[in-house]
Design a protein around this motif. Structure first.
Motif: not given
Length: 295
Positions: A166-173
């Protein structure tokens, strides 16, 4: 090199995190043979045009007075890199054997490398996470940025369990521009899922560095009698005998470390391991070696 200043347990006694970072980095720099490869030389090299968002402190106002145009002075060794530090503040980072807590060692690393980037006029930012993004400071080299990053590092205390997805999906944003992404974590998750989750950051053109922080007792535990160990993230209990700790457990952790290092290398991620008993200057050397190879 004055190793006595870089011992993690001595650094833990310094209450001020900024002073800790300065002690580590400036002690490290003073021990180096001056080398432009490491980017510490501040000899003037060239001008470059100003672009919105650049730090006005580096504008050459004499050139502006003569030409009416804004130019920034660049220095030899200056890279203008964007460094984003991803700091794991999950519950397991609160573990401490006989030395400092993993979260404290990770904070020392984050503060030292952030200070180093700030010292080189690179943009620096920070994301603290566990199963969600808990703190975010956008990379910048503007005035006051270093204190924002420092305060975010200071707030990073062990929270919930780790969930990289979940956090790494946000990092890409968040990571809209390429740069260096430094992940500091104990990486207690299946190696393949860790690399599959982080590798997209590399595919987007970032230089990705994994700093694996472990306590020596997690790698080579020595038990004199059987103990009940409690998982810090799940609360699950497990009775462990000295024979298991010395045999099957060590073999499991060895395979995990080797698999993570191998998969990371295969995905183009730089992987380094740091024990909380090791001097901080060793971690700095690894980081600079990566920078030397990836200008």
């Amino acid at each position: 090199m004055q190793q006595r200043f870089l011992d993690p347990q001595i650094l833990a006694g310094i209450a001020n995190l900024e002073l800790t970072a300065k002690t580590v980095v400036e002690g490290f720099i003073s021990g180096l043979h001056r080398s432009p490869d490491f980017g510490f030389s501040q000899e003037f090299a060239e001008y470059r045009p100003y672009t919105p968002g650049d730090d006005l402190r580096y504008v050459d106002w004499n050139v502006y007075a003569r030409t009416g145009r804004l130019y920034l002075k660049r220095f030899r060794g200056e890279t203008n890199t964007r460094l984003t530090i991803l700091l794991d503040r999950s519950a397991s980072m609160g573990f401490r054997g006989r030395g400092v807590r993993k979260i404290d060692y990770a904070r020392f690393l984050a503060a030292s490398l952030g200070y180093l980037a700030h010292h080189q006029r690179d943009a620096v930012g920070l994301i603290a996470f566990d199963d969600e993004v808990r703190d975010y400071v956008q990379p910048s080299s503007r005035h006051g940025q270093w204190l924002k990053v420092l305060h975010a590092i200071d707030r990073a205390e062990p929270g919930h369990r780790t969930d990289y997805a979940r956090p790494f999906w946000h990092f890409q944003q968040y990571l809209k521009r390429r740069g260096i992404v430094l992940v500091i974590s104990d990486f207690f998750a299946p190696a393949r899922s860790i690399v599959q989750t982080i590798a997209p950051l590399r595919h987007r053109g970032n230089d990705v560095v994994l700093m694996h922080v472990l306590d020596p007792e997690e790698v080579a535990p020595e038990l004199e009698s059987s103990r009940v160990l409690i998982d810090m993230e799940t609360g699950e209990e497990m009775e462990v005998s000295p024979a298991y700790a010395a045999g099957p457990y060590r073999e499991k952790i060895r395979r995990h470390l080797e698999e993570l290092a191998s998969l990371a290398q295969g995905a183009g991620l730089d992987y380094h391991r740091a024990l909380t008993s090791e001097p901080l200057d060793e971690a700095l050397r690894r980081y600079l070696a990566v920078r030397e190879g990836r200008p």
